[in-house]
Scaffold this active site. Structure first.
Site, short mmCIF file in Angstrom:
data_model
loop_
_atom_site.label_atom_id
_atom_site.label_comp_id
_atom_site.label_asym_id
_atom_site.label_seq_id
_atom_site.Cartn_x
_atom_site.Cartn_y
_atom_site.Cartn_z
CG ASP A 1 -2.01 0.99 1.17
OD1 ASP A 1 -3.17 0.58 0.97
OD2 ASP A 1 -1.72 2.20 1.31
CB ILE A 2 1.25 4.09 -2.38
CG1 ILE A 2 1.67 3.16 -3.53
CG2 ILE A 2 2.05 5.40 -2.43
CD1 ILE A 2 1.47 3.75 -4.92
CD GLU B 1 -4.37 4.37 -1.67
OE1 GLU B 1 -5.24 4.34 -2.56
OE2 GLU B 1 -4.56 4.86 -0.55
#
Ligand code: MG
Length: 293
Positions: free
Chosen positions: A172-173, A215
């Site tokens: 996960d960004i 994301e």
């Protein structure tokens, strides 16, 4: 796209190959095989043909046998057209029943060959395009959630049957919303694309990499235990940190979960949930880190 397509002509008589190639070479690239055996040798090469023209009467493996074998193997989606001197209805029926899309009798008329092949080529390309759109994320080109869930159950079943380890990374960004807010959505999209390209680059053959949310990415690793997956996850984390797409500092939090016997819903969903919890913990601990479930 269609003009660059490749046709494989399988016929034991060079004169027949020449007639067909003369009809088609202005529009398509041509490969030839002079026996059923050689047909499979060509199919083992890197680039697969888009369509196969197949003679029936050949020494060794005949055209029907080649077609039947093809339709049971990994190349079953390549359309086959029989091109043959056998003009009996029974022969044509048999050819179509074993999976050929068309049946052309010799002597061939160049205009008819050309027209029929163009039609089948168009259908093939439309089908390929639909399949690609159905299984991939449009922005990044990675697999989508649908593909991941379809394929993952298959991977879980194989891993249980053959008793090898299967591990999942949920990536996960960090603070992605801030990137969008500060730099705009086009930049946010560019960041997603660059992170995706990096994930593809770090892939081993057979690993699945999918974008499953805005994301959020998942990588499924065959024959990989949690300890090795953690090393891989840390390597991904460091490489993302070094990426600095468009000069922006981007980091990721990664949750790692290995398939275990207690995972519910056939296995994959349980593993996915545990990886999700691990990502949440990584965020809580300050982000830009890897947490093992
Ligand atoms: Mg022949």
């Amino acid at each position: 796209m269609i003009n660059n397509s490749m046709i494989l002509i399988v016929d034991d008589e060079p004169a027949n190959i020449q007639v067909l190639a003369a009809c088609l070479k202005h529009r398509y690239r041509i490969k030839v095989a002079t026996s059923g055996q050689k047909c499979f040798e060509v199919l083992a090469e890197q680039e697969k043909p888009d369509l196969i023209l197949l003679d029936i009467e050949m020494p060794g493996m005949n055209g029907y046998e080649v077609c039947e074998k093809l339709k049971k193997g990994p190349h079953e989606s390549i359309p086959v057209i029989f091109v043959t001197a056998r003009d009996a209805i029974d022969d044509e029926e048999r050819g179509l029943n074993i999976g050929a899309v068309d049946y052309i009798t010799k002597p061939v008329s160049p205009a008819i060959v050309d027209a029929r092949i163009n039609t089948h080529m168009l259908i093939k390309h439309q089908r390929d395009l639909l399949e690609k759109m159905a299984l991939h994320d449009q922005l990044t080109g990675l697999y989508n959630r649908y593909y991941l869930l379809e394929e993952a159950n298959h991977k879980v079943a194989l891993s249980r049957r053959h008793e090898y380890e299967l591990t999942l990374l949920m990536i996960d960004i960090d603070h992605f919303k801030d990137i969008n807010d500060q730099h705009g959505h086009p930049t946010g999209d560019a960041v997603l694309k660059k992170v995706s390209s990096l994930l593809i680059e770090l892939n081993r053959e057979g690993d699945i990499t999918a974008r499953i949310g805005g994301e959020e990415f998942v990588v499924v690793l065959d024959h990989c235990n949690a300890a090795n997956a953690e090393i891989k996850a840390n390597s991904i984390r460091e490489k993302v940190e070094a990426l600095k797409p468009d000069g922006i500092n981007v980091t990721v939090s990664i949750g790692v979960a290995q398939l275990n016997d207690d995972d519910s819903d056939g296995g994959f969903t349980g593993m996915l949930k545990r990886a999700d919890v691990a990502v949440y913990q990584a965020k809580e601990l300050g982000r830009n880190r890897v947490v093992l479930s």
